[in-house]
Motif scaffolding. Structure first.
Motif, PDB file in Angstrom:
ATOM      1  N   GLU A 106       2.408  -1.151  66.239  1.00 31.62           N
ATOM      2  CA  GLU A 106       2.145  -1.382  67.988  1.00 31.62           C
ATOM      3  C   GLU A 106       1.354  -2.592  68.493  1.00 31.62           C
ATOM      4  OE1 GLU A 106      -0.102   0.390  66.078  1.00 31.62           O
ATOM      5  OE2 GLU A 106      -1.884   0.815  67.021  1.00 31.62           O
ATOM      6  N   THR A 121      -4.139   2.256  75.467  1.00 31.20           N
ATOM      7  CA  THR A 121      -3.073   2.747  74.345  1.00 31.20           C
ATOM      8  C   THR A 121      -4.157   3.853  73.831  1.00 31.20           C
ATOM      9  OG1 THR A 121      -5.354   1.619  73.901  1.00 31.20           O
ATOM     10  CG2 THR A 121      -3.891  -0.140  74.038  1.00 31.20           C
ATOM     11  N   THR A 173       6.723   9.397  67.603  1.00 34.69           N
ATOM     12  CA  THR A 173       5.230   8.847  67.538  1.00 34.69           C
ATOM     13  C   THR A 173       4.739   8.909  66.081  1.00 34.69           C
ATOM     14  OG1 THR A 173       5.537   8.688  70.353  1.00 34.69           O
ATOM     15  CG2 THR A 173       3.391   7.961  69.006  1.00 34.69           C
ATOM     16  N   ALA A 231       5.392   2.180  71.201  1.00 34.04           N
ATOM     17  CA  ALA A 231       4.571   3.127  70.043  1.00 34.04           C
ATOM     18  C   ALA A 231       4.503   2.694  68.176  1.00 34.04           C
ATOM     19  CB  ALA A 231       5.150   4.267  69.984  1.00 34.04           C
ATOM     20  N   GLN A 232       3.981   2.569  67.675  1.00 35.88           N
ATOM     21  CA  GLN A 232       4.386   2.714  66.317  1.00 35.88           C
ATOM     22  C   GLN A 232       5.348   3.894  66.093  1.00 35.88           C
ATOM     23  OE1 GLN A 232       2.440   1.036  63.228  1.00 35.88           O
ATOM     24  NE2 GLN A 232       3.571   1.401  62.211  1.00 35.88           N
ATOM     25  N   ALA A 256       7.822  -0.128  65.059  1.00 30.83           N
ATOM     26  CA  ALA A 256       7.154  -0.121  66.226  1.00 30.83           C
ATOM     27  C   ALA A 256       8.193  -0.971  67.799  1.00 30.83           C
ATOM     28  CB  ALA A 256       6.404  -1.002  66.500  1.00 30.83           C
ATOM     29  N   TRP A 273       9.628  -1.094  71.931  1.00 31.06           N
ATOM     30  CA  TRP A 273       9.423  -0.379  73.703  1.00 31.06           C
ATOM     31  C   TRP A 273      10.473  -0.639  74.436  1.00 31.06           C
ATOM     32  CZ3 TRP A 273      10.729  -4.608  75.931  1.00 31.06           C
ATOM     33  CH2 TRP A 273       9.637  -6.289  75.418  1.00 31.06           C
TER      34      TRP A 273
END
Ligand code: ATP
Ligand code: AMO
Length: 429
Positions: A235, A320, A331, A357-358, A395, A397
């Motif tokens: 992440e 976070t 996630t 996220a990772q 990961a 977004w």
């Protein structure tokens, strides 16, 4: 030969231009037409006694917003915008606009957003409104450029799909022959599958569809998502890409759109500098609680909480380490404290811009997480198979393009940054 209006300078002896009649003023012996094209506005001055009867007849016919062309002599004058005017020898009405106009393009008569959106083709002619889309264009081009430079491959994933990805918002069902299908909420599952397919770094700028129930100033039913996914990354790696790409988009807009920013009155446009501050979810709810927006672990950040934390931070920032219960099944949870996960939101002080996220890349765990959210793993077989045959850690977004533009330009309503917005009440034009 026709030239763009911005290229008509006092030094030109003659010019031919074409465009829309922005304004018309009749001062007895003189008539002024302001002619507008995509590059600017030119004053066309008609001394009635000196021009031909054909020109006079055409001027009479040229109602506001008609498309005209004209050709003649350019003269320097400080009384006209841009320090020059054109005295026409020929003037033709190419397409006459009916009167009265449903919307005043010169913005002397203000209109409600609904009226503007109903007549969007006219609304978009306004230099201020047009500027928003030129800036949106520059920002999205900068995003592509940055990702290209960082070796991301652009992809297009399907928008007609069989499964939901984002819990919390509803799907739009679709009549798709004899199958159950929906409009996609996010490229999430596909960009993850492409990590197993060996693409390593992908991005997509495309539509997402969400059956949001309420009408708000920051939700659309059809939005544009900028998505990335990256292999052998966690992440933190993708947060770095995110803060850098957002700063780069601002920087490019500042460099290349000074006229458009000035048209929008944004003379003190500030470029955010990466890295952005990072706070944990726990810290965010403590800030919110101190400011009277009481939240407990597991609550999503409410709109009111986003607002007070945003005020405290005063800049773009990350939140976070979210509770696993608040994030979708894909996630990755922290190994040593599974109640918290490797997810983040990137926030503008006004609102959330991005989530990421990772991801969980271990098949058995992912199946557990799907079940844990009350979903049936059988419905996700197409997505789960790639996790059985070699899936790297990864990961990514999703960044809302309209929210990026809305916050960048301080627009009050997200619809202002969409050509033809789709909301609860609007599917047309
Ligand atoms: P997510 O990231 O969960 O997919 P989102 O991007 O819509 O959703 P935000 O817009 O930041 O997230 O939502 C934050 C808060 O705004 C929510 O916790 C909720 O209080 C409120 N909210 C979200 N969606 C809506 C909606 N459609 N109408 C009204 N309020 C909403
Ligand atoms: P999320 O649901 O948070 O995450 O969406 C990512 C970003 O997309 C924008 N967005 C919207 N913009 C306008 N109207 C909407 N209805 C709307 N919904 C979302 C927001 C939001 O922050 N799959 C994850 C991303 C990921 O983890 O890669 C996802 O979709 O700016």
């Amino acid at each position: 030969m026709r030239i763009p209006i911005k290229d008509v300078t006092p030094e030109c002896e003659r010019a031919e231009v074409a465009g829309w009649v922005h304004e018309e003023r009749d001062l007895g012996g003189l008539t002024f037409l302001l002619v507008r094209d995509r590059t600017g506005i030119l004053q066309v001055t008609i001394p009635k006694k000196k021009v031909s009867p054909e020109v006079l007849a055409a001027v009479k016919e040229a109602s506001r917003e008609s498309v005209i062309s004209c050709e003649g002599v350019v003269k320097a004058t400080d009384k006209a915008p841009g320090g020059r005017e054109l005295v026409p020898e020929t003037l033709k009405v190419i397409s006459r606009a009916d009167t009265p106009l449903p919307l005043d393009v010169s913005e002397k008569v203000p209109a409600e957003l609904d009226t503007r959106l109903d007549n969007r083709y006219l609304d978009l002619r306004k230099p201020r409104v047009n500027s928003i889309f030129l800036i949106r264009n520059a920002a999205l081009r900068a995003v592509s450029e940055f990702l290209w430079d960082h070796h991301f491959t652009q992809v297009q994933t399907p928008k007609v799909v069989a499964a939901a990805t984002e819990g919390g918002t509803e799907l739009f069902p679709l009549a798709y022959f004899d199958k159950e299908a929906f409009l996609n909420q996010s490229p999430q599952l596909y960009k993850q599958m492409l990590m197993s397919a060996g693409f390593d770094r992908v991005y997509e700028i495309g539509p997402i569809f969400r059956a949001e129930e309420h009408n708000t100033v920051r939700h659309l039913n059809e939005a544009t998502s900028i998505d990335i996914e990256m292999s052998f990354a966690d992440e933190k790696d993708v947060m770095k890409i995110l803060e850098e790409v957002v700063s780069y988009a601002y920087e490019k807009v500042a460099d290349t759109c000074s006229n458009e920013l000035a048209t929008l009155g944004l003379n003190d446009f500030e470029v955010p500098t990466a890295p952005f501050p990072k706070i944990t979810y726990q810290e965010a709810i403590e800030i919110a609680s101190k400011k009277g927006e009481s939240l407990t672990f597991g609550d999503d950040l409410t709109t009111a909480a986003e607002k007070v934390v945003g005020e405290e931070m005063g800049t773009m920032y990350f939140v976070t380490e979210w509770p696993s219960s608040t994030r979708p099944f894909y996630t990755m949870a922290f190994e040593d404290r599974p109640e918290v996960c490797r997810a983040f939101d990137m926030m503008h002080p006004r609102m959330e811009l991005s989530s990421g996220a990772q991801r969980c890349h271990v098949h058995s765990k992912l199946v557990e997480q799907i079940k844990g959210k009350g979903l049936n793993p059988d419905a996700f077989e197409f997505y789960l198979n790639p996790f059985r045959y070699g899936m790297p850690p990864h990961a990514g977004w999703g960044l809302g393009a309209e929210r990026l533009v809305m916050t960048m330009l301080d627009l009050q309503n997200i619809r202002e940054g969409v050509l033809f917005p789709r909301d609860r009440h609007r599917v047309s034009p």
